[in-house]
Design an enzyme around this catalytic site. Structure first.
Site, PDB file in Angstrom:
ATOM      1  N   ASP A 532       0.822  -1.213   0.000  1.00 19.02           N
ATOM      2  CA  ASP A 532       0.000   0.000   0.000  1.00 19.02           C
ATOM      3  C   ASP A 532       0.855   1.261   0.000  1.00 19.02           C
ATOM      4  O   ASP A 532       1.998   1.249   0.427  1.00 19.02           O
ATOM      5  CB  ASP A 532      -0.904   0.016   1.244  1.00 19.02           C
ATOM      6  N   ASP A 534       0.915   3.654   1.930  1.00 20.36           N
ATOM      7  CA  ASP A 534       0.875   4.361   3.216  1.00 20.36           C
ATOM      8  C   ASP A 534       2.102   3.970   4.044  1.00 20.36           C
ATOM      9  O   ASP A 534       2.975   3.259   3.571  1.00 20.36           O
ATOM     10  CB  ASP A 534      -0.428   4.047   3.961  1.00 20.36           C
ATOM     11  N   ASP A 536       2.530   2.011   6.658  1.00 18.02           N
ATOM     12  CA  ASP A 536       2.711   0.577   6.883  1.00 18.02           C
ATOM     13  C   ASP A 536       3.218  -0.119   5.630  1.00 18.02           C
ATOM     14  O   ASP A 536       4.094  -0.972   5.684  1.00 18.02           O
ATOM     15  CB  ASP A 536       1.386  -0.070   7.310  1.00 18.02           C
TER      16      ASP A 536
END
Ligand code: 1YM
Length: 700
Positions: A532, A534, A536
Site C-alpha cells: 500500500d 501508506d 505501513d
C-alpha cells in the site's frame, strides 16, 4: 597554498580532439542520460576539476550553490584555470578547456589527477549542454571572465580588473531543450555526494547552499555573480551545509557507525604511499588510505574507492585488504594465545561486524566488471596488503584492549558460524527449503517458465485475494505476506529462516538462501512487490527489500525485483476513465480539462462516500465560464480499496501497469538508509519513514 611541487601548466600540453557538436547530438554518450542522473552529472563533472585541484594540494575550499532559475555555481580556491594563449587553438586555455572536447592536461600520468567522473570529459561537456555558462578566473593579481551560450563564446576571455584571490568560478544553466525532464535538482542527492567527497579528501571544506527559494531576482543574482566569490557564511539564511573532515576516512567510519554499537574505542587509520615494483623496476606509486572499526552488527560494511570513485564490485584493493585482515588477525590471535591452536578464522569470520573504508589512489587506473566498478589494477593488491598489514599489526600491538575486543568478536563469529551452519543444515535436512512443498499461501501460476512468470508479493490476505482474482493465472503468481515480516537486519540466518513469512517467500522464489543460494533456480523473472501507498506499506516494502538486499542481492543486481506503482486516483469525467499515479499527474489532467479542484473535494478516508454521492448526481459546476461536468474522483489509499478488475488493470496488466525496477544505484546511500530503517536508531527510523512514505522515489 602550493605544497606539492608540480610542473606548471604548459599550454602545449592541452590535447585538442574535437568540437562540441557531438555532445549536443548524443548527450547520452557523454553524461549517461538526459534525465535527472545526467543533470546532476554536470555538477559532478565541474566539481571533479575542483576536487582534483584540492587533491593536488592547491585548493582547500569548494562551494556549490543552487541558484534561482536552474543555475548552478561552483567555486574553488585553486590556481585558477590556465588563462594563457593556447598555441594550437590560438585562443585562451580557458576557452580551449570550455569549448574543445577532451581538452585538458589531465590525461597525462602525472600525480593522481585521474578524473573521478564516469565519463571524465569535463567542463566542455557541461558547457555544450548549457544555455548559458560563465567562467571566472582569479589568477596572478587579475580577474578574468568569459561567457558562453550553448557552448559558443559570447566574447573572448577578458581581464576585468584586479584580484588578490586565486581560483575558478563556473556558473551554468543546463539547456532545457536537452534536459527535457526538467532542471530540478535533488538536494539530498547533492548533499550525500559531497559529504562522501569531503570524507575522501581530508582537510577539504565543501559548502553547499540552496538559494533557489531565496527570492532573489535576476538583478540580485547578477550582482552576486559579479561581486562575490564565496557566498556561504555561517549565518546564511538559506538551506546550507558545510562539510569538513579533519580525519578523512576515520570520520567516515565514525559516521557510518553513529547508530551502531562499536565494540572497541579506537578507529584504526592508516594513510601511506607505496611503491609497487609490479610494473617494472622503476616502480609505480600507490596511495593507500584505510580506516576501520568493528561493531556488534552481523553484517560487514566494506566500502572501497579507487581515485575517489566508488567501486561497488570491489576489486584488487579489496582482495588485498581482506587477505591481510585475515592473516593479521590469525597471527595476532595465535601469538597472544587468544584462540586454541586448531582454531583459525576464515575470511568471512573476520568480516562480521567490520566497518571499513578502503581508498587507493593510482596513476593509471583499470576498471573491470559489468558496471566498470571493479578495480583491476594489480599493483593495488600488493600495496594495500603490505601497507595495511603492517599498520594494522602495529595497531593491535599498541592497542591491546581494542585487539582483545576484536578477537573476541571474531571468535564469537566463528562459533556462531558453526552453530548457524548446524541449524541451517537441520532445516535443510528437514526439507523446509527443498522447494518440494510450495507454501499453501502461494497462488502459483501455471507456467513453469521462469522467464515469463511473475510473482506478486502483496500485503495481507485480503489484497492477496483481490490480486488472485485480478491476475493472469497463466503467468502471474500471488504470495500474500501478513503483517510485519521479521526485522532481519539484526537476526542471523537461522533465526530468519525460523520465520514462516520469510520461509514462504524463500520457498516461493526457489533459489534457497545463504551458502546454497542458486540464482538459476529462481522461479520467477519478475518479482513484484505490491504494498500500500501508506506508512505501513512503506515499512513492509522496506522489510522485504532489506531481506532481498541482504540475502538475495543477486536478484536485485540481476534486475529481477520490481516495485508496483498502483495509481493514487481514479478519475471519471464524462465517458473518460483514467488512472493517475501522482498528484502532479492528476493536477495536469485537471488543468487539461480546465477543472479547478476545491480543496475539500477529496478527503482521505471519505472517498467511498464521496464517490457514491457524486456519482449519483452528475453535478454541474459553473466555476469556469463555460458550464462543465464535474469529474468523479476516487483516491486509493491501498490496494485493498480496488476491486479485482481495477487492480488487474492498473497494477498487474503488463500492458498498462507501471513498474519500477529496483536497482542498487548508490549502495552507500542504500546501506545508510537501510541502517536507519532497520537498525537500532529508532527516532531517525521513525522520521525517515514518515517523511518518505508518500514519496514515489524508491529507497533501494
Ligand atoms: C569551478 C571549477 O575548473 N578549477 C580548476 C581547473 C583547472 C585547474 C585549476 C588547473 C589545472 C592544472 C594547472 C593542471 C584545470 N586545468 C585544466 C587544464 N573549477 C576548476 N583549477 N593549472 C590549473 O591540471 O595541470 C583543465 S581544468 F587543462 F589546464 F589542465
Amino acid at each position: 597554498m602550493a605544497e606539492k611541487k608540480q610542473k606548471g601548466y604548459d599550454a602545449d600540453s592541452i590535447q585538442v580532439l574535437e568540437g562540441l557538436e557531438p555532445v549536443r547530438k548524443r548527450p547520452g554518450m557523454y553524461i549517461g542520460t538526459t534525465g535527472p542522473e545526467g543533470l546532476h552529472h554536470l555538477i559532478w563533472e565541474i566539481f571533479d576539476n575542483c576536487r582534483d585541484e584540492a587533491m593536488g594540494g592547491f585548493a582547500d575550499r569548494i562551494e556549490v550553490s543552487l541558484l534561482p532559475d536552474g543555475y548552478i555555481r561552483i567555486v574553488d580556491n585553486g590556481r585558477g584555470m590556465p588563462t594563457g594563449l593556447h598555441p594550437k587553438t590560438k585562443v585562451s586555455a580557458v576557452e580551449t578547456i570550455m569549448t574543445v572536447l577532451h581538452a585538458g592536461g589531465k590525461f597525462g600520468g602525472e600525480g593522481y589527477k585521474v578524473s573521478g567522473g564516469l565519463h571524465g570529459v569535463g567542463a566542455s561537456v557541461v558547457n555544450a549542454l548549457s544555455i548559458h555558462t560563465r567562467v571566472e578566473v582569479h589568477q596572478n593579481g587579475s580577474k578574468f571572465i568569459q561567457e558562453y551560450e550553448i557552448g559558443k563564446p559570447k566574447y573572448a576571455l577578458k581581464k576585468v580588473g584586479a584580484s588578490k584571490l586565486h581560483g575558478t568560478i563556473v556558473t551554468w544553466k543546463p539547456d532545457e531543450t536537452i534536459f527535457k525532464e526538467g532542471i530540478e535538482y535533488d538536494w539530498q542527492k547533492i548533499v550525500s555526494r559531497f559529504r562522501q567527497q569531503a570524507y575522501l579528501v581530508k582537510g577539504l571544506t565543501i559548502n553547499i547552499i540552496d538559494l533557489r527559494e531565496s527570492g532573489m531576482n535576476e538583478k540580485q543574482v547578477k550582482s552576486l555573480l559579479d561581486d562575490s566569490v564565496y557566498i556561504y557564511d555561517e549565518n546564511i539564511i538559506a538551506p546550507s551545509i558545510s562539510f569538513y573532515f579533519e580525519g578523512g576516512l576515520s570520520s567516515l567510519v565514525s559516521f557510518y557507525n553513529q547508530s551502531q554499537k562499536v565494540i572497541h574505542k579506537n578507529v584504526f587509520y592508516v594513510e601511506k604511499d607505496y611503491t609497487s615494483k609490479d610494473k617494472g623496476a622503476e616502480g609505480v606509486n600507490v596511495g593507500v588510505e584505510i580506516a576501520l572499526q568493528y561493531t556488534d552488527d552481523m553484517n560487514p560494511r566494506l566500502v572501497a574507492f579507487a581515485n575517489n570513485i566508488y567501486t561497488l564490485e570491489g576489486g584488487t584493493h579489496v582482495t588485498g585488504f581482506k587477505t591481510a585482515l585475515t592473516r593479521i588477525l590469525n597471527t595476532y590471535a595465535k601469538k597472544s594465545n587468544l584462540v586454541k591452536d586448531d582454531e583459525s578464522f576464515t575470511g568471512d569470520d573476520v568480516l562480521e561486524g567490520l566497518c571499513a573504508v578502503v581508498s587507493v589512489k593510482l596513476q593509471e587506473i583499470q576498471f573491470e566488471g559489468q558496471t566498470k566498478s571493479k578495480l583491476g589494477s594489480t599493483e593495488a593488491q600488493s600495496a594495500v596488503s603490505s601497507i595495511f598489514g603492517e599498520a594494522f599489526s602495529s595497531f593491535l600491538e599498541e592497542n591491546p584492549d581494542d585487539a582483545k575486543q576484536i578477537i573476541s568478536k571474531v571468535v564469537l563469529a566463528v562459533r556462531a558460524r558453526k552453530a548457524a551452519k548446524a541449524a541451517k543444515d537441520s532445516i535443510l535436512r528437514k526439507g523446509a527449503l527443498e522447494g518440494m512443498t510450495l507454501p499453501g499461501k502461494l497462488s502459483d501460476c501455471q507456467s513453469r517458465k521462469a522467464e515469463e512468470s511473475e510473482l506478486f508479493i502483496v500485503e495481507g490476505d485480503s489484497a492477496g485475494g483481490t490480486a488472485v482474482q485480478g491476475r493472469n493465472r497463466k503467468t502471474q503468481a500471488v504470495l500474500p505476506l501478513r503483517g510485519k515480516i521479521l526485522n532481519i537486519e539484526r537476526a542471523r540466518l537461522d533465526k530468519i529462516l525460523a520465520s514462516e513469512q520469510v520461509r514462504n517467500l524463500v520457498i516461493a522464489l526457489g533459489t534457497a538462501i545463504g551458502d546454497v543460494f542458486d540464482i538459476t533456480k529462481l522461479r520467477y523473472h519478475k518479482v513484484i512487490i505490491a504494498t500500500d501507498a501508506d506508512v505501513d506499506g512503506a515499512h513492509i516494502r522496506t522489510l522485504i527489500l532489506t531481506l532481498l538486499y541482504r540475502y538475495f542481492r543477486p536478484l536485485i543486481e540481476g534486475g529481477f525485483i520490481y516495485v508496483a506503482q498502483p495509481p493514487l486516483y481514479k478519475i471519471k469525467y464524462g465517458k473518460e476513465v483514467g488512472y493517475y499515479y501522482s498528484d502532479a499527474e492528476k493536477d495536469a489532467y485537471f488543468k487539461k480539462i480546465g477543472y479547478e479542484q476545491a480543496d475539500s473535494e477529496i478527503k482521505e478516508g471519505e472517498e467511498e462516500d464521496n464517490i457514491e454521492e457524486i456519482e449519483g448526481e452528475e453535478e454541474e459546476t459553473t466555476s469556469k465560464s463555460k458550464t462543465m461536468k464535474k469529474p468523479f474522483i476516487q483516491r486509493y489509499k491501498g490496494l485493498g480499496e480496488m476491486n479485482a478488475d481495477e487492480l488487474g488493470e492498473t497494477t498487474m496488466d503488463p500492458a498498462k501497469r507501471v513498474l519500477k525496477q529496483v536497482r542498487i544505484e548508490d549502495i552507500v546511500a542504500t546501506d545508510r538508509v537501510i541502517d536507519v530503517l532497520m537498525g537500532t536508531d529508532v527516532p531517525s527510523r521513525k522520521s525517515f519513514i514518515q517523511s518518505n512514505a508518500r514519496a514515489a522515489r524508491l529507497d533501494v
